[in-house]
Design a protein around this motif. Structure first.
Motif, PDB file in Angstrom:
ATOM      1  N   PRO A 220       0.818  -1.222   0.000  1.00  0.00           N
ATOM      2  CA  PRO A 220       0.000   0.000   0.000  1.00  0.00           C
ATOM      3  C   PRO A 220       0.848   1.267   0.000  1.00  0.00           C
ATOM      4  O   PRO A 220       1.931   1.320   0.588  1.00  0.00           O
ATOM      5  N   GLN A 221       0.330   2.291  -0.671  1.00  0.00           N
ATOM      6  CA  GLN A 221       1.014   3.592  -0.723  1.00  0.00           C
ATOM      7  C   GLN A 221       0.692   4.458   0.496  1.00  0.00           C
ATOM      8  O   GLN A 221       1.384   5.434   0.756  1.00  0.00           O
ATOM      9  N   PHE A 222      -0.391   4.113   1.208  1.00  0.00           N
ATOM     10  CA  PHE A 222      -0.714   4.736   2.490  1.00  0.00           C
ATOM     11  C   PHE A 222      -0.561   3.680   3.576  1.00  0.00           C
ATOM     12  O   PHE A 222      -0.569   2.487   3.294  1.00  0.00           O
ATOM     13  N   THR A 223      -0.461   4.126   4.811  1.00  0.00           N
ATOM     14  CA  THR A 223      -0.607   3.205   5.929  1.00  0.00           C
ATOM     15  C   THR A 223      -2.055   2.743   5.968  1.00  0.00           C
ATOM     16  O   THR A 223      -2.973   3.561   5.910  1.00  0.00           O
ATOM     17  N   VAL A 224      -2.269   1.430   6.033  1.00  0.00           N
ATOM     18  CA  VAL A 224      -3.633   0.904   6.136  1.00  0.00           C
ATOM     19  C   VAL A 224      -3.753   0.072   7.410  1.00  0.00           C
ATOM     20  O   VAL A 224      -2.782  -0.536   7.871  1.00  0.00           O
ATOM     21  N   PHE A 225      -4.958   0.085   7.969  1.00  0.00           N
ATOM     22  CA  PHE A 225      -5.242  -0.684   9.177  1.00  0.00           C
ATOM     23  C   PHE A 225      -6.238  -1.785   8.826  1.00  0.00           C
ATOM     24  O   PHE A 225      -7.125  -1.587   8.002  1.00  0.00           O
ATOM     25  N   LEU A 257      -9.307   3.353  14.804  1.00  0.00           N
ATOM     26  CA  LEU A 257      -9.314   4.794  15.038  1.00  0.00           C
ATOM     27  C   LEU A 257      -8.281   5.189  16.093  1.00  0.00           C
ATOM     28  O   LEU A 257      -7.504   6.136  15.900  1.00  0.00           O
ATOM     29  N   VAL A 258      -8.299   4.473  17.211  1.00  0.00           N
ATOM     30  CA  VAL A 258      -7.390   4.790  18.317  1.00  0.00           C
ATOM     31  C   VAL A 258      -5.931   4.636  17.887  1.00  0.00           C
ATOM     32  O   VAL A 258      -5.077   5.488  18.181  1.00  0.00           O
ATOM     33  N   ASN A 259      -5.629   3.566  17.167  1.00  0.00           N
ATOM     34  CA  ASN A 259      -4.252   3.322  16.753  1.00  0.00           C
ATOM     35  C   ASN A 259      -3.801   4.296  15.671  1.00  0.00           C
ATOM     36  O   ASN A 259      -2.621   4.676  15.617  1.00  0.00           O
ATOM     37  N   ALA A 260      -4.724   4.719  14.812  1.00  0.00           N
ATOM     38  CA  ALA A 260      -4.377   5.731  13.818  1.00  0.00           C
ATOM     39  C   ALA A 260      -4.016   7.048  14.502  1.00  0.00           C
ATOM     40  O   ALA A 260      -3.030   7.706  14.149  1.00  0.00           O
ATOM     41  N   ALA A 261      -4.824   7.437  15.486  1.00  0.00           N
ATOM     42  CA  ALA A 261      -4.543   8.669  16.229  1.00  0.00           C
ATOM     43  C   ALA A 261      -3.219   8.573  16.978  1.00  0.00           C
ATOM     44  O   ALA A 261      -2.419   9.511  16.992  1.00  0.00           O
ATOM     45  N   ALA A 262      -2.984   7.403  17.580  1.00  0.00           N
ATOM     46  CA  ALA A 262      -1.717   7.195  18.303  1.00  0.00           C
ATOM     47  C   ALA A 262      -0.526   7.262  17.357  1.00  0.00           C
ATOM     48  O   ALA A 262       0.586   7.650  17.751  1.00  0.00           O
ATOM     49  N   GLY A 263      -0.756   6.910  16.091  1.00  0.00           N
ATOM     50  CA  GLY A 263       0.309   6.948  15.090  1.00  0.00           C
ATOM     51  C   GLY A 263       0.512   8.307  14.448  1.00  0.00           C
ATOM     52  O   GLY A 263       1.329   8.450  13.538  1.00  0.00           O
ATOM     53  N   GLY A 264      -0.256   9.318  14.890  1.00  0.00           N
ATOM     54  CA  GLY A 264      -0.028  10.678  14.416  1.00  0.00           C
ATOM     55  C   GLY A 264      -1.144  11.289  13.592  1.00  0.00           C
ATOM     56  O   GLY A 264      -1.058  12.450  13.183  1.00  0.00           O
ATOM     57  N   VAL A 281     -16.145   8.559  15.052  1.00  0.00           N
ATOM     58  CA  VAL A 281     -14.921   9.272  15.441  1.00  0.00           C
ATOM     59  C   VAL A 281     -15.224  10.192  16.619  1.00  0.00           C
ATOM     60  O   VAL A 281     -14.502  10.215  17.624  1.00  0.00           O
ATOM     61  N   LYS A 282     -16.316  10.950  16.520  1.00  0.00           N
ATOM     62  CA  LYS A 282     -16.690  11.884  17.589  1.00  0.00           C
ATOM     63  C   LYS A 282     -16.940  11.155  18.907  1.00  0.00           C
ATOM     64  O   LYS A 282     -16.567  11.646  19.975  1.00  0.00           O
ATOM     65  N   ARG A 283     -17.590   9.979  18.821  1.00  0.00           N
ATOM     66  CA  ARG A 283     -17.900   9.239  20.042  1.00  0.00           C
ATOM     67  C   ARG A 283     -16.663   8.555  20.630  1.00  0.00           C
ATOM     68  O   ARG A 283     -16.644   8.238  21.820  1.00  0.00           O
ATOM     69  N   THR A 284     -15.667   8.335  19.790  1.00  0.00           N
ATOM     70  CA  THR A 284     -14.420   7.741  20.298  1.00  0.00           C
ATOM     71  C   THR A 284     -13.567   8.793  20.995  1.00  0.00           C
ATOM     72  O   THR A 284     -13.008   8.553  22.064  1.00  0.00           O
ATOM     73  N   ASN A 285     -13.487   9.983  20.380  1.00  0.00           N
ATOM     74  CA  ASN A 285     -12.741  11.086  21.002  1.00  0.00           C
ATOM     75  C   ASN A 285     -13.257  12.398  20.419  1.00  0.00           C
ATOM     76  O   ASN A 285     -13.011  12.695  19.245  1.00  0.00           O
ATOM     77  N   LYS A 286     -13.971  13.169  21.210  1.00  0.00           N
ATOM     78  CA  LYS A 286     -14.622  14.392  20.713  1.00  0.00           C
ATOM     79  C   LYS A 286     -13.618  15.459  20.289  1.00  0.00           C
ATOM     80  O   LYS A 286     -13.991  16.428  19.605  1.00  0.00           O
ATOM     81  N   ASP A 287     -12.342  15.285  20.654  1.00  0.00           N
ATOM     82  CA  ASP A 287     -11.334  16.284  20.298  1.00  0.00           C
ATOM     83  C   ASP A 287     -10.680  16.028  18.943  1.00  0.00           C
ATOM     84  O   ASP A 287      -9.926  16.871  18.450  1.00  0.00           O
ATOM     85  N   TRP A 288     -10.933  14.868  18.345  1.00  0.00           N
ATOM     86  CA  TRP A 288     -10.328  14.570  17.039  1.00  0.00           C
ATOM     87  C   TRP A 288     -11.053  15.343  15.942  1.00  0.00           C
ATOM     88  O   TRP A 288     -12.278  15.282  15.837  1.00  0.00           O
ATOM     89  N   ALA A 289     -10.300  16.053  15.114  1.00  0.00           N
ATOM     90  CA  ALA A 289     -10.884  16.801  14.003  1.00  0.00           C
ATOM     91  C   ALA A 289     -11.400  15.826  12.945  1.00  0.00           C
ATOM     92  O   ALA A 289     -10.773  14.787  12.680  1.00  0.00           O
ATOM     93  N   ASN A 290     -12.559  16.160  12.352  1.00  0.00           N
ATOM     94  CA  ASN A 290     -13.165  15.235  11.398  1.00  0.00           C
ATOM     95  C   ASN A 290     -14.053  15.989  10.420  1.00  0.00           C
ATOM     96  O   ASN A 290     -14.482  17.104  10.686  1.00  0.00           O
ATOM     97  N   ALA A 291     -14.317  15.346   9.284  1.00  0.00           N
ATOM     98  CA  ALA A 291     -15.229  15.890   8.278  1.00  0.00           C
ATOM     99  C   ALA A 291     -15.735  14.740   7.425  1.00  0.00           C
ATOM    100  O   ALA A 291     -15.124  13.668   7.397  1.00  0.00           O
ATOM    101  N   ALA A 292     -16.867  14.970   6.745  1.00  0.00           N
ATOM    102  CA  ALA A 292     -17.443  13.940   5.889  1.00  0.00           C
ATOM    103  C   ALA A 292     -17.692  14.494   4.493  1.00  0.00           C
ATOM    104  O   ALA A 292     -18.102  15.652   4.340  1.00  0.00           O
ATOM    105  N   PHE A 293     -17.431  13.669   3.488  1.00  0.00           N
ATOM    106  CA  PHE A 293     -17.605  14.054   2.090  1.00  0.00           C
ATOM    107  C   PHE A 293     -18.448  12.992   1.399  1.00  0.00           C
ATOM    108  O   PHE A 293     -18.050  11.841   1.306  1.00  0.00           O
ATOM    109  N   GLU A 294     -19.606  13.406   0.920  1.00  0.00           N
ATOM    110  CA  GLU A 294     -20.551  12.468   0.308  1.00  0.00           C
ATOM    111  C   GLU A 294     -21.074  12.987  -1.023  1.00  0.00           C
ATOM    112  O   GLU A 294     -21.099  12.260  -2.011  1.00  0.00           O
TER     113      GLU A 294
END
Length: 301
Positions: A220-225, A257-264, A281-294
């Motif tokens: 993979p060209q990105f880190t994948v979980f 989600l948690v491990n991605a955040a821990a990884g930076g 994401v919000k329910r896991t940690n309300k301080d994590w910045a997020n957005a949705a594109f549909e």
């Protein structure tokens, strides 16, 4: 900023999904038309016009979500918005979309992988009598012990206090009643075709393993979980094994989600339908910045 892309899983689909992308983007139009050609049936018609009952079928909705998510990805890529992306991951079926975005295989291959996965899972649903239920507001270790007692399995660990259990319909019905008797905050049956991510999907797992054995996986060209461990995976053979195992294994989405955040990762972008993953994401940690594109409007902003 370090951005993670998130791709939708089954259940997020809705009639009309992708229609405005098709009407406004040559990139989306080309992908949807290619999908119709490869599949031999019109995912465009079912995605854009429904009916909902047909779109909800496993063999249809998985393909619809894959094409939609990947179209959003390609549009954003062409717009130059993905320069900070370092991570890609997806919920259940969305993991295939994430791998495709990360270059593990191309769009055509990813589409065929999803179509075969969906076909095999629908067959397994029709051959068994399975069901699922959501358990809300109960700790993970309590649900794990409860599942062992009731002889069902934890299918999705989506975010704190939101776990889906899966198994034979009679055992899920018994678990729903038992959960209510024990004062679980909320236990509700889900309107699904079968017992996803449980041992009832074993026939699909076996068929999928045989199919993926013939598919080339690239690094993979990105880190994948992977949903199966919640951890990073990068070796092509490990990616293949993760997709096979995922059919019958718990989806450890909260761990991803948690491990991605821990990884930076400090920004989570959902490329999918309905904002479901953004909410998790919000329910896991309300301080994590997020957005949705549909929609096209989201992408024009």
């Amino acid at each position: 900023m370090t951005t993670a892309l998130m791709f939708s899983g089954q259940g997020a689909q809705k009639v009309g999904m992708g229609k405005d992308l098709y009407e406004n983007s040559e990139i989306a139009r080309a992908l949807y038309d290619k999908a119709d050609e490869i599949l031999g049936w019109k995912i465009t018609d079912l995605s854009f016009e429904g009916p909902q009952e047909a779109l909800t079928e496993t063999k249809v909705c998985q393909v619809a979500l894959f094409v939609h998510g990947y179209a959003v990805y390609e549009i954003m890529k062409a717009q130059g918005k993905l320069g900070d992306v370092k991570v890609a991951m997806g919920l259940s079926l969305g993991e295939v979309t994430a791998y495709t975005a990360a270059g593990v295989f191309d769009f055509e291959t990813g589409l065929k992988v999803v179509a075969e996965r969906a076909r095999l899972m629908q067959e397994a649903c029709e051959a068994t009598n399975g069901s699922m239920a959501a358990v809300i507001g109960v700790e993970r270790d309590v649900v794990a012990a409860f599942c062992e007692e009731m002889d069902v399995e934890m299918a999705n660990l989506n975010c704190p206090g939101q776990i889906v259990i899966s198994g034979e319909a009679s055992k899920i019905a018994a678990a729903v009643e038992a959960g209510k008797e024990r004062g679980f905050r909320r236990v509700m049956p889900l309107d699904v075709a079968g017992a996803y991510h449980s041992r009832l999907m074993m026939p699909a797992r076996e068929g999928f393993a045989a199919y993926l054995a013939e598919v080339e996986f690239k690094a993979p060209q990105f880190t994948v979980f992977t949903n199966t461990t919640g951890k990073e995976v990068s070796e092509p053979n490990d990616l293949r094994e993760a997709l096979v195992k995922q059919v019958v294994s718990s989806v450890l989405w909260e761990d991803c989600l948690v491990n991605a955040a821990a990884g930076g990762v400090d920004l989570f972008w959902e490329l999918g339908v309905g904002g479901v993953l953004k909410g998790q994401v919000k329910r896991t940690n309300k301080d994590w910045a997020n957005a949705a594109f549909e929609t096209w409007a989201d992408l024009e902003a």
